[in-house]
Design a protein around this motif. Structure first.
Motif, PDB file in Angstrom:
ATOM      1  N   ILE A 131       0.838  -1.193   0.000  1.00  0.00           N
ATOM      2  CA  ILE A 131       0.000   0.000   0.000  1.00  0.00           C
ATOM      3  C   ILE A 131       0.879   1.251   0.000  1.00  0.00           C
ATOM      4  O   ILE A 131       1.859   1.340   0.728  1.00  0.00           O
ATOM      5  N   ASP A 132       0.512   2.209  -0.853  1.00  0.00           N
ATOM      6  CA  ASP A 132       1.194   3.495  -0.925  1.00  0.00           C
ATOM      7  C   ASP A 132       0.136   4.582  -0.753  1.00  0.00           C
ATOM      8  O   ASP A 132      -0.743   4.736  -1.610  1.00  0.00           O
ATOM      9  N   ILE A 133       0.176   5.289   0.358  1.00  0.00           N
ATOM     10  CA  ILE A 133      -0.851   6.289   0.679  1.00  0.00           C
ATOM     11  C   ILE A 133      -0.949   7.357  -0.402  1.00  0.00           C
ATOM     12  O   ILE A 133      -2.049   7.797  -0.749  1.00  0.00           O
ATOM     13  N   ASN A 134       0.160   7.771  -0.997  1.00  0.00           N
ATOM     14  CA  ASN A 134       0.095   8.790  -2.049  1.00  0.00           C
ATOM     15  C   ASN A 134      -0.679   8.287  -3.265  1.00  0.00           C
ATOM     16  O   ASN A 134      -1.445   9.043  -3.873  1.00  0.00           O
ATOM     17  N   THR A 135      -0.507   7.023  -3.619  1.00  0.00           N
ATOM     18  CA  THR A 135      -1.280   6.445  -4.724  1.00  0.00           C
ATOM     19  C   THR A 135      -2.754   6.426  -4.367  1.00  0.00           C
ATOM     20  O   THR A 135      -3.611   6.771  -5.186  1.00  0.00           O
ATOM     21  N   LEU A 136      -3.060   6.044  -3.123  1.00  0.00           N
ATOM     22  CA  LEU A 136      -4.461   6.005  -2.682  1.00  0.00           C
ATOM     23  C   LEU A 136      -5.066   7.403  -2.689  1.00  0.00           C
ATOM     24  O   LEU A 136      -6.218   7.587  -3.092  1.00  0.00           O
ATOM     25  N   ARG A 137      -4.297   8.397  -2.268  1.00  0.00           N
ATOM     26  CA  ARG A 137      -4.791   9.782  -2.302  1.00  0.00           C
ATOM     27  C   ARG A 137      -5.065  10.234  -3.741  1.00  0.00           C
ATOM     28  O   ARG A 137      -6.021  10.955  -3.987  1.00  0.00           O
ATOM     29  N   SER A 138      -4.224   9.797  -4.682  1.00  0.00           N
ATOM     30  CA  SER A 138      -4.444  10.176  -6.068  1.00  0.00           C
ATOM     31  C   SER A 138      -5.726   9.558  -6.625  1.00  0.00           C
ATOM     32  O   SER A 138      -6.288  10.053  -7.596  1.00  0.00           O
ATOM     33  N   MET A 139      -6.212   8.503  -5.962  1.00  0.00           N
ATOM     34  CA  MET A 139      -7.475   7.873  -6.347  1.00  0.00           C
ATOM     35  C   MET A 139      -8.661   8.476  -5.608  1.00  0.00           C
ATOM     36  O   MET A 139      -9.786   8.057  -5.814  1.00  0.00           O
ATOM     37  N   GLY A 140      -8.401   9.426  -4.717  1.00  0.00           N
ATOM     38  CA  GLY A 140      -9.475  10.126  -4.039  1.00  0.00           C
ATOM     39  C   GLY A 140      -9.582   9.886  -2.550  1.00  0.00           C
ATOM     40  O   GLY A 140     -10.418  10.486  -1.883  1.00  0.00           O
ATOM     41  N   LEU A 141      -8.764   9.011  -1.980  1.00  0.00           N
ATOM     42  CA  LEU A 141      -8.813   8.781  -0.546  1.00  0.00           C
ATOM     43  C   LEU A 141      -8.515  10.076   0.190  1.00  0.00           C
ATOM     44  O   LEU A 141      -7.547  10.771  -0.110  1.00  0.00           O
ATOM     45  N   GLY A 142      -9.394  10.440   1.089  1.00  0.00           N
ATOM     46  CA  GLY A 142      -9.183  11.637   1.900  1.00  0.00           C
ATOM     47  C   GLY A 142      -9.665  12.921   1.278  1.00  0.00           C
ATOM     48  O   GLY A 142      -9.487  13.991   1.838  1.00  0.00           O
ATOM     49  N   SER A 143     -10.287  12.832   0.098  1.00  0.00           N
ATOM     50  CA  SER A 143     -10.812  14.045  -0.521  1.00  0.00           C
ATOM     51  C   SER A 143     -12.314  13.925  -0.700  1.00  0.00           C
ATOM     52  O   SER A 143     -12.824  12.848  -0.970  1.00  0.00           O
ATOM     53  N   SER A 144     -12.984  15.023  -0.532  1.00  0.00           N
ATOM     54  CA  SER A 144     -14.451  15.036  -0.610  1.00  0.00           C
ATOM     55  C   SER A 144     -14.939  14.874  -2.023  1.00  0.00           C
ATOM     56  O   SER A 144     -14.343  15.219  -2.962  1.00  0.00           O
TER      57      SER A 144
END
Length: 84
Positions: A71-84
Motif C-alpha cells: 500500500i502506498d498512501i500517495n497512490t491512494l490519495r491520487s485515487m481520491g482517498l481523503g478528498s471530498s
C-alpha cells in the motif's frame, strides 16, 4: 460518498495498512475492512484481481500500488482517498 475497501488477513502488516488508510480517509470516505477468511470476501477479492493482502479498492478499482506491491498512501490519495 467514496467507498474504500481494505482487504486483510488479520496480520500485523494488514493492521498497519488499515490504520494508515483510516488516518488518511476523510468524512466522505466509507472505509470497510474486509476479512479474507470469509469465503464471500475472498471471492470478491478474486473478482477485483487481488493476489496479495493488504489490498485497497477505492470505488470499485484496485489501487495500482496493491496490484504490484504494498500500500502506498500517495497512490491512494491520487485515487481520491481523503478528498471530498
Amino acid at each position: 460518498m467514496r467507498n474504500v475497501e481494505v482487504f486483510t488477513a488479520g496480520c500485523p502488516c494488514c493492521d498497519d495498512a488499515v490504520q494508515a488508510v483510516k488516518a488518511a480517509a476523510c468524512s466522505n470516505c466509507d472505509v470497510q475492512v474486509r476479512d479474507m477468511k470469509d469465503p464471500k470476501v475472498a471471492a470478491d477479492a478474486k473478482a477485483y484481481g487481488i493476489r496479495r493482502v493488504p489490498a485497497v479498492v477505492i470505488d470499485g478499482k484496485l489501487a495500482d500500488c496493491c496490484a504490484s506491491g504494498g500500500i502506498d498512501i500517495n497512490t491512494l490519495r491520487s485515487m481520491g482517498l481523503g478528498s471530498s
